[in-house]
Design an enzyme around this catalytic site. Sequence first.
Site, mmCIF file in Angstrom:
data_model
loop_
_atom_site.group_PDB
_atom_site.id
_atom_site.type_symbol
_atom_site.label_atom_id
_atom_site.label_comp_id
_atom_site.label_asym_id
_atom_site.label_seq_id
_atom_site.Cartn_x
_atom_site.Cartn_y
_atom_site.Cartn_z
ATOM 1 N N ASP A 132 -62.244 -4.690 -14.764
ATOM 2 C CA ASP A 132 -63.047 -5.852 -14.381
ATOM 3 C C ASP A 132 -62.537 -6.436 -13.062
ATOM 4 O O ASP A 132 -62.330 -7.645 -12.940
ATOM 5 C CB ASP A 132 -62.993 -6.902 -15.505
ATOM 6 C CG ASP A 132 -64.081 -7.958 -15.343
ATOM 7 O OD1 ASP A 132 -64.927 -7.816 -14.439
ATOM 8 O OD2 ASP A 132 -64.070 -8.949 -16.120
ATOM 9 N N PHE B 127 -62.602 -16.764 -21.577
ATOM 10 C CA PHE B 127 -61.884 -16.903 -22.841
ATOM 11 C C PHE B 127 -61.570 -18.344 -23.221
ATOM 12 O O PHE B 127 -61.008 -18.593 -24.276
ATOM 13 C CB PHE B 127 -60.557 -16.138 -22.779
ATOM 14 C CG PHE B 127 -60.739 -14.668 -22.542
ATOM 15 C CD1 PHE B 127 -61.177 -13.830 -23.557
ATOM 16 C CD2 PHE B 127 -60.486 -14.121 -21.297
ATOM 17 C CE1 PHE B 127 -61.348 -12.484 -23.337
ATOM 18 C CE2 PHE B 127 -60.645 -12.773 -21.069
ATOM 19 C CZ PHE B 127 -61.087 -11.944 -22.091
ATOM 20 N N GLY B 128 -61.895 -19.273 -22.355
ATOM 21 C CA GLY B 128 -61.602 -20.660 -22.695
ATOM 22 C C GLY B 128 -60.867 -21.363 -21.567
ATOM 23 O O GLY B 128 -60.908 -20.933 -20.410
ATOM 24 N N VAL B 129 -60.168 -22.443 -21.959
ATOM 25 C CA VAL B 129 -59.546 -23.318 -20.958
ATOM 26 C C VAL B 129 -58.211 -22.736 -20.470
ATOM 27 O O VAL B 129 -57.469 -22.126 -21.236
ATOM 28 C CB VAL B 129 -59.318 -24.717 -21.594
ATOM 29 C CG1 VAL B 129 -58.503 -25.622 -20.692
ATOM 30 C CG2 VAL B 129 -60.666 -25.343 -21.915
ATOM 31 N N VAL B 130 -57.935 -22.957 -19.171
ATOM 32 C CA VAL B 130 -56.635 -22.554 -18.613
ATOM 33 C C VAL B 130 -55.922 -23.824 -18.149
ATOM 34 O O VAL B 130 -56.520 -24.648 -17.448
ATOM 35 C CB VAL B 130 -56.817 -21.599 -17.410
ATOM 36 C CG1 VAL B 130 -55.468 -21.149 -16.874
ATOM 37 C CG2 VAL B 130 -57.680 -20.403 -17.782
ATOM 38 N N CYS C 235 0.823 -1.219 0.000
ATOM 39 C CA CYS C 235 0.000 0.000 0.000
ATOM 40 C C CYS C 235 0.859 1.272 0.000
ATOM 41 O O CYS C 235 0.681 2.146 -0.843
ATOM 42 C CB CYS C 235 -0.945 -0.012 1.192
ATOM 43 S SG CYS C 235 -0.225 -0.686 2.689
ATOM 44 N N CYS C 236 1.812 1.379 0.932
ATOM 45 C CA CYS C 236 2.562 2.635 1.058
ATOM 46 C C CYS C 236 4.009 2.491 0.590
ATOM 47 O O CYS C 236 4.767 3.447 0.615
ATOM 48 C CB CYS C 236 2.527 3.114 2.504
ATOM 49 S SG CYS C 236 3.114 1.835 3.648
ATOM 50 N N GLY D 234 -58.953 -24.850 -15.034
ATOM 51 C CA GLY D 234 -60.315 -24.328 -15.009
ATOM 52 C C GLY D 234 -60.636 -23.747 -16.358
ATOM 53 O O GLY D 234 -59.825 -23.820 -17.294
ATOM 54 N N CYS E 79 -0.212 3.149 7.280
ATOM 55 C CA CYS E 79 -0.452 4.322 6.442
ATOM 56 C C CYS E 79 -1.909 4.762 6.364
ATOM 57 O O CYS E 79 -2.213 5.845 5.909
ATOM 58 C CB CYS E 79 0.035 4.007 5.031
ATOM 59 S SG CYS E 79 -0.725 2.502 4.380
#
Length: 636
Positions: A500, A391-394, A139-140, A387, A149
């Site tokens: 909705d 809109f239809g089946v999931v 370092c120093c 289910g 330092c």
Amino acid sequence: MASRNEEVLREAFMTKRSQNKSPFTPTNWKDRWFVLTPHNLIYYDGDRNSGRKREKGRVDLSKVWAVESVEYSAFQKDLVFQLVYGSTADTESVTLYIAASSAHDHDDWLEHIRSLVGNNTNLAEVFHKGALLRNQWSCCRGPKDAVACTPVTWTRNNNATPGMLCPEVDRSGRPRRYCYDQPSPSPPLNQDNMLPKKIVVAIYDYNPTEIGDLPLRKNEEYEVLQDAEENWWRMRNRNGEEGYAPSNYVKEKASLGLQQYDWYLGDATRQRAEFILKREEKEGCFVVRNSTTTTGMYTLSVYSKQPTPQVKHYHIKREGDLYYLSQSIKCRTIPDLIFKHKYNPGGLCTRLRSPPTHGRQPPTTAGISHDKWEIDPNELNLLEELGSGQFGVVRHGKLKCMDVAVKMMKEGTMSEEAFIEEAKVMTQLQHTNLVQLYGVCSRHRPIYIVTEYLRYGSLLLYLRQKEKHLITCSEQLLDMCLQVCEGMAYLEKQRFIHRDLAARNCLVGSQGVIKVGDFGLARYVVDDEYAGSGGAKFPIKWAAPEVLNYMRFSSKSDVWAFGVLMWEVFTCGRMPYGKLRNAEVVDRVQSGQVLERPTYCPETVYELMKLCWTHDVDRRPSFADMRCQIVEIQEA
Ligand code: AMP
């Protein structure tokens, strides 16, 4: 071995630099099993497979006079810290260099060792941030016996109780130049454009589903190369590998705060904390969360079996720059305070032990990858039917290893082109209480909408199935409402109208989480029965007067629907207005009659529902207002 009465506070494999070596031989690092006890740091032989074997050495913590990080250039190695100890602070000292395996471990060990040596009378003012290599300090550049330092970055007041950090004065009372939590003077520069580098730390693991995205490992650091977009940032890891990763999985290093701790649950509500802690059923299991009433303050929630199983909540108080739970233990930082209470209940119902195993869950990502919303159906593995709806089946499915729900859109039920355009925007909406849209399969018919999967399905069915258990649990029911409100407050802020909102369009996940789904979809329904307020399928019972009269949708009309949803929740899924026909419902609403108070609904909660049913749109509260009001009831 740590003797039986030496309590083990921390243990881990780390690498240690060999000591007493000839200055001319190359540096040598060895795997060691480290054990921290209240009085010693002990290291053992062994490897990751065989575990701990013979003791190889120990450091008496009362002899330690500096605990500091080591600069990278000393060993060309990250995450190295040092313990300097010995009889005097200069020539007879020994330095133990230890390389941690993650940034988190590095900070954690540093912090814990410091809390144990805080009362040592020999703590130093200066140290070498480099290493002694070939008889010269890196370092120093000074010789072996050169005066150190660099001012220490941390010290403790010898007169203070352990755990209190000395603020700005040194031992002679002079102002100190460096303090423990002072930010480093200047951030490193980004080599490409000379702007300060943005360094982030991963707060969750992330396993990408797309080639080219960057995996994230919890507690590791990454450089951000591009952050122009909100949800996906280009990052580089330590090995120089680059790619996109979700921005909500990382936190800027400089403002990491409590995020790095597994016990920190952020904005989790009182109910969520109770849910998680009760499920674990472990004495002393605890979490810290943001106070729901006071910004910038925190609450500790602890599980105890004594005298009866319960979760206790304690406000973490502040006095000047000290945090405390009881007058007897005060600390400068919350991690310090937690650490103290692990060994001393100090007025709490029990001492703190460990955070929950299944506490903080990783959030969803905004879409499956950067700039990707089109999903190849061949990548989807379709599973059981969940289910069917409007809109239809999931169906449940797997996208690579990720659970998803796939909505197979019945042809002719929605205006597909317009929706596909909008889906790009909708994937970017991301909130804990919104069902995440991951993308669409739009190149074949029927189109698929791919979303996050929630294992307990529709909120409406859940309420109906669990009525017996839930109907009198008004705290739990109110928490469900609060979660919906949080998701909606986010949509309101994004200027996105749901159109909705109802219990049938919300879903229930693990840990009692509730998420709002199907936001904005109503606009794309192609069905005369649904389109206008006169249509048989139009959700009249959730519609605000301005929607009934002028089809004027806004976040405020969502608030009206939210009042009806609260009513559904507190009746455990009854149909609002019972069997009344639509025309009769309209008459009722227009004449100012509102739904009756559900039997087990507290008066204060019913007052909130009625606020949602304010006819004057300008006087109707926003979701942000509703959130505050619900929290106020919860905290009362
Ligand atoms: P919907 O078409 O949205 O009304 O969905 C029909 C049914 O599928 C719901 O009532 C749920 O039971 C189930 N479902 C829909 N989306 C999800 C999902 N993301 N995770 C789990 N189940 C779902």
